[in-house]
Design a protein around this motif. Structure first.
Motif, mmCIF file in Angstrom:
data_model
loop_
_atom_site.group_PDB
_atom_site.id
_atom_site.type_symbol
_atom_site.label_atom_id
_atom_site.label_comp_id
_atom_site.label_asym_id
_atom_site.label_seq_id
_atom_site.Cartn_x
_atom_site.Cartn_y
_atom_site.Cartn_z
ATOM 1 N N HIS A 1 0.390 3.399 0.111
ATOM 2 C CA HIS A 1 -0.718 2.865 0.755
ATOM 3 C C HIS A 1 -1.377 1.523 0.996
ATOM 4 O O HIS A 1 -1.087 1.461 0.031
ATOM 5 C CB HIS A 1 -1.842 4.378 0.770
ATOM 6 N N VAL A 2 -1.127 0.956 2.347
ATOM 7 C CA VAL A 2 -2.270 0.074 2.613
ATOM 8 C C VAL A 2 -3.511 0.251 2.861
ATOM 9 O O VAL A 2 -2.912 0.510 4.408
ATOM 10 C CB VAL A 2 -0.734 -0.665 3.578
ATOM 11 N N ASP A 3 -3.849 -0.539 2.497
ATOM 12 C CA ASP A 3 -5.148 -0.617 3.259
ATOM 13 C C ASP A 3 -5.128 -1.636 4.390
ATOM 14 O O ASP A 3 -4.333 -2.905 4.033
ATOM 15 C CB ASP A 3 -6.397 -0.537 2.740
#
Length: 73
Positions: free
Chosen positions: A71-73
């Motif tokens: 998961h990349v913000d």
């Protein structure tokens, strides 16, 4: 091809947190079909008398769940 031992849900619950030898714990995981499984190494190396029944588990082909992308913000 990798094979693993197929567990029922109650067998999985019985093994969680239990030792299969003097310093190694069972580590049931789920495969791509959400079946509970343990490795043949856990089966072969099990010396705990209460869990010798793992040696009679049916073996199935291991197909892992796909890895979730990070998961990349």
């Amino acid at each position: 091809m990798t094979y693993v031992g197929l567990l029922t849900e109650s067998q999985k619950n019985e093994l969680v947190g239990q030792l299969y030898d003097e310093d190694s714990y069972f580590n049931p995981i789920q495969d791509i079909n959400n079946d509970w499984i343990i490795s043949v190494e856990e089966i072969d190396q099990c010396v705990t008398l209460d869990f010798q029944w793992v040696k009679d588990l049916p073996l199935i082909e291991y197909i892992p769940k796909p890895e979730e992308p990070p998961h990349v913000d």
